[in-house]
Design a protein around this motif. Sequence first.
Motif, PDB file in Angstrom:
ATOM      1  N   LEU A 299       0.821  -1.215   0.000  1.00  0.00           N
ATOM      2  CA  LEU A 299       0.000   0.000   0.000  1.00  0.00           C
ATOM      3  C   LEU A 299       0.852   1.261   0.000  1.00  0.00           C
ATOM      4  O   LEU A 299       0.473   2.278  -0.578  1.00  0.00           O
ATOM      5  CB  LEU A 299      -0.899   0.021   1.245  1.00  0.00           C
ATOM      6  CG  LEU A 299      -2.018  -1.009   1.342  1.00  0.00           C
ATOM      7  CD1 LEU A 299      -2.601  -0.997   2.748  1.00  0.00           C
ATOM      8  CD2 LEU A 299      -3.105  -0.712   0.313  1.00  0.00           C
ATOM      9  N   SER A 300       1.995   1.209   0.674  1.00  0.00           N
ATOM     10  CA  SER A 300       2.781   2.411   0.968  1.00  0.00           C
ATOM     11  C   SER A 300       3.857   2.662  -0.076  1.00  0.00           C
ATOM     12  O   SER A 300       4.761   1.849  -0.275  1.00  0.00           O
ATOM     13  CB  SER A 300       3.428   2.260   2.344  1.00  0.00           C
ATOM     14  OG  SER A 300       4.458   3.201   2.526  1.00  0.00           O
ATOM     15  N   ARG A 301       3.789   3.815  -0.711  1.00  0.00           N
ATOM     16  CA  ARG A 301       4.833   4.203  -1.663  1.00  0.00           C
ATOM     17  C   ARG A 301       6.164   4.433  -0.959  1.00  0.00           C
ATOM     18  O   ARG A 301       7.229   4.140  -1.503  1.00  0.00           O
ATOM     19  CB  ARG A 301       4.422   5.467  -2.420  1.00  0.00           C
ATOM     20  CG  ARG A 301       3.346   5.235  -3.475  1.00  0.00           C
ATOM     21  CD  ARG A 301       2.911   6.539  -4.134  1.00  0.00           C
ATOM     22  NE  ARG A 301       1.979   6.267  -5.210  1.00  0.00           N
ATOM     23  CZ  ARG A 301       2.320   6.076  -6.481  1.00  0.00           C
ATOM     24  NH1 ARG A 301       3.591   6.138  -6.824  1.00  0.00           N
ATOM     25  NH2 ARG A 301       1.412   5.820  -7.398  1.00  0.00           N
ATOM     26  N   ALA A 302       6.113   4.981   0.268  1.00  0.00           N
ATOM     27  CA  ALA A 302       7.352   5.222   1.009  1.00  0.00           C
ATOM     28  C   ALA A 302       8.066   3.905   1.301  1.00  0.00           C
ATOM     29  O   ALA A 302       9.288   3.798   1.168  1.00  0.00           O
ATOM     30  CB  ALA A 302       7.047   5.968   2.309  1.00  0.00           C
ATOM     31  N   SER A 303       7.311   2.878   1.697  1.00  0.00           N
ATOM     32  CA  SER A 303       7.909   1.566   1.954  1.00  0.00           C
ATOM     33  C   SER A 303       8.465   0.957   0.669  1.00  0.00           C
ATOM     34  O   SER A 303       9.577   0.415   0.641  1.00  0.00           O
ATOM     35  CB  SER A 303       6.870   0.630   2.567  1.00  0.00           C
ATOM     36  OG  SER A 303       6.431   1.100   3.820  1.00  0.00           O
ATOM     37  N   LEU A 304       7.697   1.026  -0.407  1.00  0.00           N
ATOM     38  CA  LEU A 304       8.141   0.483  -1.688  1.00  0.00           C
ATOM     39  C   LEU A 304       9.413   1.171  -2.170  1.00  0.00           C
ATOM     40  O   LEU A 304      10.320   0.519  -2.715  1.00  0.00           O
ATOM     41  CB  LEU A 304       7.036   0.643  -2.730  1.00  0.00           C
ATOM     42  CG  LEU A 304       5.803  -0.249  -2.545  1.00  0.00           C
ATOM     43  CD1 LEU A 304       4.624   0.309  -3.337  1.00  0.00           C
ATOM     44  CD2 LEU A 304       6.101  -1.684  -2.982  1.00  0.00           C
ATOM     45  N   ALA A 305       9.487   2.468  -1.963  1.00  0.00           N
ATOM     46  CA  ALA A 305      10.661   3.219  -2.404  1.00  0.00           C
ATOM     47  C   ALA A 305      11.904   2.783  -1.640  1.00  0.00           C
ATOM     48  O   ALA A 305      13.000   2.685  -2.203  1.00  0.00           O
ATOM     49  CB  ALA A 305      10.424   4.709  -2.232  1.00  0.00           C
TER      50      ALA A 305
END
Length: 705
Positions: A493-499
Amino acid sequence: MPLPDKNQIEAKAHLLPILRAAMRALEAEDYVQAENLLDSILQQDADFADALHLKGYAALRRGDLAKARQLVERAIEIDFHFENYHLTLGHIRLAEGDRQGARDSFGAAIVLNAALPDPYIGLAHIFMADGALDAAIGALGTARQKHPKHPEVNYLLGFVLMAQGKAKDAMIFFGRALQSAPNDTRYRLGFARSLHGLRLKKPDPALLATTLPLLGTPGVEPRDLASIIESAIQLDPTFTILAPIDAMPAANVAKVLAAPQCPDPASSDAFAEWLAHGLVMHPAIARRLMALRRGLLHLAVHDPAVLDRYSRLLGLIAIRNFQAEYIDQSRADERALLQQLDTRLAEADPASAAPLFAVYATYHPLYRRPDHARLAAAAWPAAFADLHRIQLLEPLQEKTIAAAMPALTPVDDATSRSVQDMYEESPFPRWHQPILNSPLTVPVRLRSALPLQTIPAGSITNPQVLIAGCGTGLHAILAASSYYDARVLAIDLSRASLAYGKRKADELGITNVEFAQADILKIGSIDRRFDVIESFGVLHHLRDPAAGLAQLVTLLKPDGYMMLGLYSEVGRRDVVAARELIARHGYSDNPEDVRRFRNDLPRLAPDLAARLARSSAFHTLSDLRDLVFHRQEHRYTPQQLRSLISGAGLEFLGFEFSTPKPLAQYQARFPDDPTATDLDNWALVEAENPDLFANCYRFWVRRRA
């Protein structure tokens, strides 16, 4: 893998260079090149037994067990008396689940060459799979008599002893393996795990010299080394001499630090390495860090010239506090001083004022300052290069990656959006060095995870793997290196985590992982199908876990497998108690309230605080927030797992454990359940061992035909 005696291949000497080249390709795991070279030999001599054997070995590594067996059995027909052929056949049979056949092959290898350690190692693996740990020790002991310094023999002895709960004995054998092969990830990991909970009562420079280099290396968990290193720190005179500062206000700490005779805490190797790579868990060390921080802050405002003596210490505390996400509370006088420092930094140049920025960075991350772009572009002194990278360059790179992250599905479910917001603010978990495994085929990986199950050989090539809920990418990168020739899709869900995960994958040169934003509750809409789906610690955070699982099932191929990790009701009993306290006292899940709850907990519930503090999750903000403040959580019993699994049309294959001990104990108690899949039995086992699934139930399922 040794070549046969030269006398045996004198007539084939012209093929020897090609054979050696094929062996080099096998060692480099370039199986295509190896098989091409071996085919060129077999075109000239179809009965060259060594070429047949090596080609069979390559097929084994690729997971084509039928082809591997055919080739190696043909090599044995041609030359029965070469023990390595039987050894390879034993591994093929073991991969097929034919333990008796594997035992026969390893036995044949021993008859032909009793001095060879490898067949004893193979037998030990069979005994471990059977839960016969004493028999495994016996086989390894025989091998060790012949080869006392053999690293794999010593490592496996340590592994089995750990499974028996004999950590101190295991440490000796892990240490010997590590001494023989100091760069082997498994040996480092085994040695580190054997040190878990070990505290020094007096200085032990030799053990510390072996332990400190493990920090920051792939796969080594700082929590395993916390007790030994933190006890070493507390025995260090540099640490003990500064004990009075813990209770001092900022101005008094500053006076101590400004005194010419004050030792630099960073001169202690254990202290410095622990701040750089570890996880501060002991309250005495945390108190010392908070005291040093407020003293350094006072110096930054009132006597900044003194800071030049403490450049290394400043950088280390700033990095540690950033990695722990500023879990320690600050005092009112510190906040007033910090405002003064912030004003002074508005136009300051890091080239000349780096120590002042470092003091600020012990309280707040540099990348969140309004002038972060200026600071990132500036030239920083070499002493603060790591701080510049960790607190500016890497987080700002992640922001750029996040903005470009593709989205496979919308995220419009209210619960999903709430959870997404939480992880955008606190990406979880923060990690540094992963374990990069030697890749296995899907059936071999499953047999390793589920030694009591019969997993069909199958013909899965180029497996498509989905990591559903990858967080910051550690799980995805592990999967990318675990499955041979795999392509991995990692969603969250999280773009920050994926990044964070994408940045780390790029750093590590991992090219077979694709990261994308998606909601599991909508993931069934994508036009892709997967051989393996792994979703650990994710479904229980959905509004409707059964609906999320149903979506994943639609993406699973008919012969596919799924690994799930779900919270245990029994295992989470302390978390449940903490969540009840949080609700009763009205703490919110914002960072300041998370810190306040952590600070208040020893007063509210001392025993609970002591138990939670033993978990590494208690010592970083995002981990603690995820542990006890999560906005959505479901928990299960073994019987509820059965309902969830059967309702999704899946077949339960068994729990996966990191050591053979739980399955060995289960087999001894329930011999009439040879596959260990009776969830009613597991409910009894868990009731008697309530911490068995304290992290999560980790289990495998298969889609019913």
